[in-house]
Design a protein around this motif. Structure first.
Motif, PDB file in Angstrom:
ATOM      1  N   PRO A   1       0.796  -1.236   0.000  1.00 37.23           N
ATOM      2  CA  PRO A   1       0.000   0.000   0.000  1.00 37.23           C
ATOM      3  C   PRO A   1       0.819   1.272   0.000  1.00 37.23           C
ATOM      4  N   ALA A   2       2.029   1.230   0.527  1.00 35.55           N
ATOM      5  CA  ALA A   2       2.842   2.447   0.598  1.00 35.55           C
ATOM      6  C   ALA A   2       4.308   2.090   0.484  1.00 35.55           C
ATOM      7  N   ALA A   3       5.030   2.843  -0.360  1.00 33.40           N
ATOM      8  CA  ALA A   3       6.467   2.638  -0.521  1.00 33.40           C
ATOM      9  C   ALA A   3       7.191   3.978  -0.458  1.00 33.40           C
ATOM     10  N   LEU A   4       6.675   4.891   0.369  1.00 36.76           N
ATOM     11  CA  LEU A   4       7.312   6.190   0.546  1.00 36.76           C
ATOM     12  C   LEU A   4       8.442   6.096   1.563  1.00 36.76           C
ATOM     13  N   ASP A   5       9.480   6.897   1.371  1.00 33.97           N
ATOM     14  CA  ASP A   5      10.533   6.975   2.368  1.00 33.97           C
ATOM     15  C   ASP A   5       9.984   7.643   3.630  1.00 33.97           C
ATOM     16  N   ALA A   6      10.628   7.383   4.749  1.00 32.08           N
ATOM     17  CA  ALA A   6      10.147   7.883   6.037  1.00 32.08           C
ATOM     18  C   ALA A   6      10.603   9.329   6.255  1.00 32.08           C
ATOM     19  N   TYR A   7       9.668  10.261   6.103  1.00 29.81           N
ATOM     20  CA  TYR A   7       9.903  11.674   6.379  1.00 29.81           C
ATOM     21  C   TYR A   7       8.853  12.158   7.378  1.00 29.81           C
ATOM     22  N   TRP A   8       8.993  13.379   7.833  1.00 30.61           N
ATOM     23  CA  TRP A   8       8.017  13.928   8.773  1.00 30.61           C
ATOM     24  C   TRP A   8       6.631  14.060   8.137  1.00 30.61           C
ATOM     25  N   TRP A   9       6.599  14.174   6.807  1.00 28.53           N
ATOM     26  CA  TRP A   9       5.334  14.382   6.119  1.00 28.53           C
ATOM     27  C   TRP A   9       4.728  13.099   5.567  1.00 28.53           C
ATOM     28  N   THR A  10       5.375  11.950   5.770  1.00 30.98           N
ATOM     29  CA  THR A  10       4.914  10.711   5.142  1.00 30.98           C
ATOM     30  C   THR A  10       3.499  10.329   5.573  1.00 30.98           C
ATOM     31  N   VAL A  11       3.253  10.282   6.873  1.00 33.70           N
ATOM     32  CA  VAL A  11       1.924   9.890   7.355  1.00 33.70           C
ATOM     33  C   VAL A  11       0.855  10.901   6.944  1.00 33.70           C
ATOM     34  N   PRO A  12       1.068  12.229   7.119  1.00 31.35           N
ATOM     35  CA  PRO A  12       0.049  13.170   6.637  1.00 31.35           C
ATOM     36  C   PRO A  12      -0.253  13.031   5.148  1.00 31.35           C
ATOM     37  N   VAL A  13       0.759  12.784   4.334  1.00 33.03           N
ATOM     38  CA  VAL A  13       0.529  12.612   2.897  1.00 33.03           C
ATOM     39  C   VAL A  13      -0.284  11.351   2.625  1.00 33.03           C
ATOM     40  N   LEU A  14       0.003  10.285   3.347  1.00 31.80           N
ATOM     41  CA  LEU A  14      -0.765   9.058   3.161  1.00 31.80           C
ATOM     42  C   LEU A  14      -2.220   9.242   3.589  1.00 31.80           C
ATOM     43  N   VAL A  15      -2.438  10.041   4.630  1.00 32.46           N
ATOM     44  CA  VAL A  15      -3.813  10.343   5.050  1.00 32.46           C
ATOM     45  C   VAL A  15      -4.534  11.132   3.955  1.00 32.46           C
ATOM     46  N   LEU A  16      -3.831  12.077   3.323  1.00 34.57           N
ATOM     47  CA  LEU A  16      -4.432  12.843   2.227  1.00 34.57           C
ATOM     48  C   LEU A  16      -4.715  11.951   1.019  1.00 34.57           C
ATOM     49  N   GLN A  17      -3.796  11.061   0.709  1.00 39.97           N
ATOM     50  CA  GLN A  17      -4.025  10.153  -0.425  1.00 39.97           C
ATOM     51  C   GLN A  17      -5.207   9.229  -0.151  1.00 39.97           C
ATOM     52  N   ALA A  18      -5.368   8.823   1.093  1.00 39.38           N
ATOM     53  CA  ALA A  18      -6.531   8.013   1.458  1.00 39.38           C
ATOM     54  C   ALA A  18      -7.817   8.811   1.293  1.00 39.38           C
TER      55      ALA A  18
END
Length: 283
Positions: free
Chosen positions: A163-180
Motif C-alpha cells: 500500500p505504501a512505498a514512501l521513504d520515512a519523512y516527517w510528512w509521510t503519514v500526513p501525505v498518506l492520510v491525504l491520499q486516502a
C-alpha cells in the motif's frame, strides 16, 4: 378570421411532438456525460487495470509472486517528493470537482444529488451520526476484507499489494492520510453518488445500478488480481445497498477513508509484525 375571444385549444400534437426529441436528447446527453466523467477518472483506471491483469497473467511468474505497489516516491529529493505528492492529491480531485459542478443545485442542500449537505430538518449533529455509521461500515468491510485478501493471496489469485512505498519523512503519514482521503472522495462521490443520480435519471433500476457500480469498483482494482476484483465487488454491493438505504455519501467516504488510512499508514506496522504475510516477494 379567428375570434380572439374564443378559448384557445391546447396544442397537444405540437407539444407531444417537441417533447419526445427533447427527452431523447437529454438522455443522450446524460449518457455522453457519464462517458466523459468516467473517461477522466475511474473508467480510465478500469481500462488500465484490465490491461494490467492481462499483462500479469501473460508473465512467466505466478500471479501470487507478483507485486502491486501504491503510493510510491516521485523524487529522491524529499521536498520535491512532497511537492509531487501534494500535486497528485490536488489534481487527483479534479474529477470530484467536475461532478460537484455538474450536480450542484441552486437551492439547499446544494449537493443533495451527491448525498452530501444537511437536508432540511436533518439536525445539527447529523454529520456526527453519519461519521459514526462510517466507522461501523469500515469495521464491517475491513476485517473480512483483510481475511479475504490473505485467502486470495494464499490460493494464488492475487498479487502482493504494497500500500505504501514512501521513504520515512516527517510528512509521510500526513501525505498518506491525504491520499486516502483522495481515494475515498474520488470513488464514493463518482462511483456511488454521481452514478446513482445519473442512472436514476436515465430510468435504470436500483438493483442494476448497485450491481453496475460494484462491478466498476471491482474492475479498476483488477491490477491487484482476481481477489482484489471480487473483494471490491462485494464492498461495492454493500456500499451501494447502504447508499440506497440511507441516501447519504458521508458514511461511505468516512468508511473508505478509514480503510485506506489503516491500509496505507498501517502497512509499515504490519510489515514489522507479520513480514511473512505482508512482505513483498523478492522480484
Amino acid at each position: 378570421m379567428i375570434d380572439p375571444t374564443a378559448p384557445r385549444q391546447p396544442e397537444v400534437g405540437l407539444r407531444d411532438e417537441n417533447r419526445t426529441p427533447l427527452r431523447a436528447a437529454l438522455r443522450s446527453r446524460l449518457r455522453w456525460e457519464i462517458v466523459v466523467v468516467l473517461s477522466l477518472s475511474l473508467g480510465a483506471s478500469a481500462v488500465y487495470a484490465v490491461v494490467a491483469i492481462v499483462e500479469r497473467l501473460s508473465r512467466d511468474t505466478a500471479l501470487a509472486e507478483q507485486t502491486a505497489t501504491l503510493n510510491t516516491s516521485a523524487s529522491e529529493r524529499p521536498w520535491f517528493d512532497l511537492v509531487y505528492q501534494l500535486l497528485s492529491f490536488g489534481f487527483g480531485l479534479a474529477p470530484v470537482a467536475l461532478v460537484v459542478f455538474l450536480l450542484w443545485r441552486a437551492r439547499r442542500p446544494h449537493l443533495g444529488a451527491l448525498g452530501l449537505g444537511a437536508p432540511p430538518g436533518g439536525g445539527r449533529w447529523r454529520w456526527l451520526r453519519e461519521s459514526g455509521g462510517g466507522v461501523l461500515l469500515a469495521a464491517t468491510i475491513g476485517i473480512p476484507g483483510l481475511a479475504f485478501y490473505l485467502f486470495a493471496k494464499g490460493i494464488g489469485i492475487n498479487v502482493t499489494v504494497v500500500p505504501a512505498a514512501l521513504d520515512a519523512y516527517w510528512w509521510t503519514v500526513p501525505v498518506l492520510v491525504l491520499q486516502a482521503l483522495k481515494a475515498a472522495l474520488l470513488e464514493e462521490l463518482i462511483v456511488v453518488g454521481y452514478l446513482f443520480d445519473r442512472f436514476r435519471r436515465l430510468g435504470v433500476g436500483p438493483l442494476a445500478t448497485i450491481v453496475t457500480s460494484a462491478l466498476l469498483r471491482g474492475s479498476y482494482h483488477l491490477y491487484q488480481g482476481f481477489g482484489g476484483f471480487l473483494g471490491n465487488v462485494v464492498m461495492g454491493l454493500v456500499f451501494g445497498w447502504a447508499y440506497r438505504r440511507w441516501g447519504r455519501a458521508l458514511p461511505l467516504v468516512v468508511a473508505h477513508w478509514i480503510l485506506d488510512i489503516v491500509s496505507f499508514a498501517g502497512y509499515a506496522l504490519a510489515m514489522a509484525w507479520w513480514p511473512q504475510l505482508f512482505g513483498s516477494p523478492a522480484i
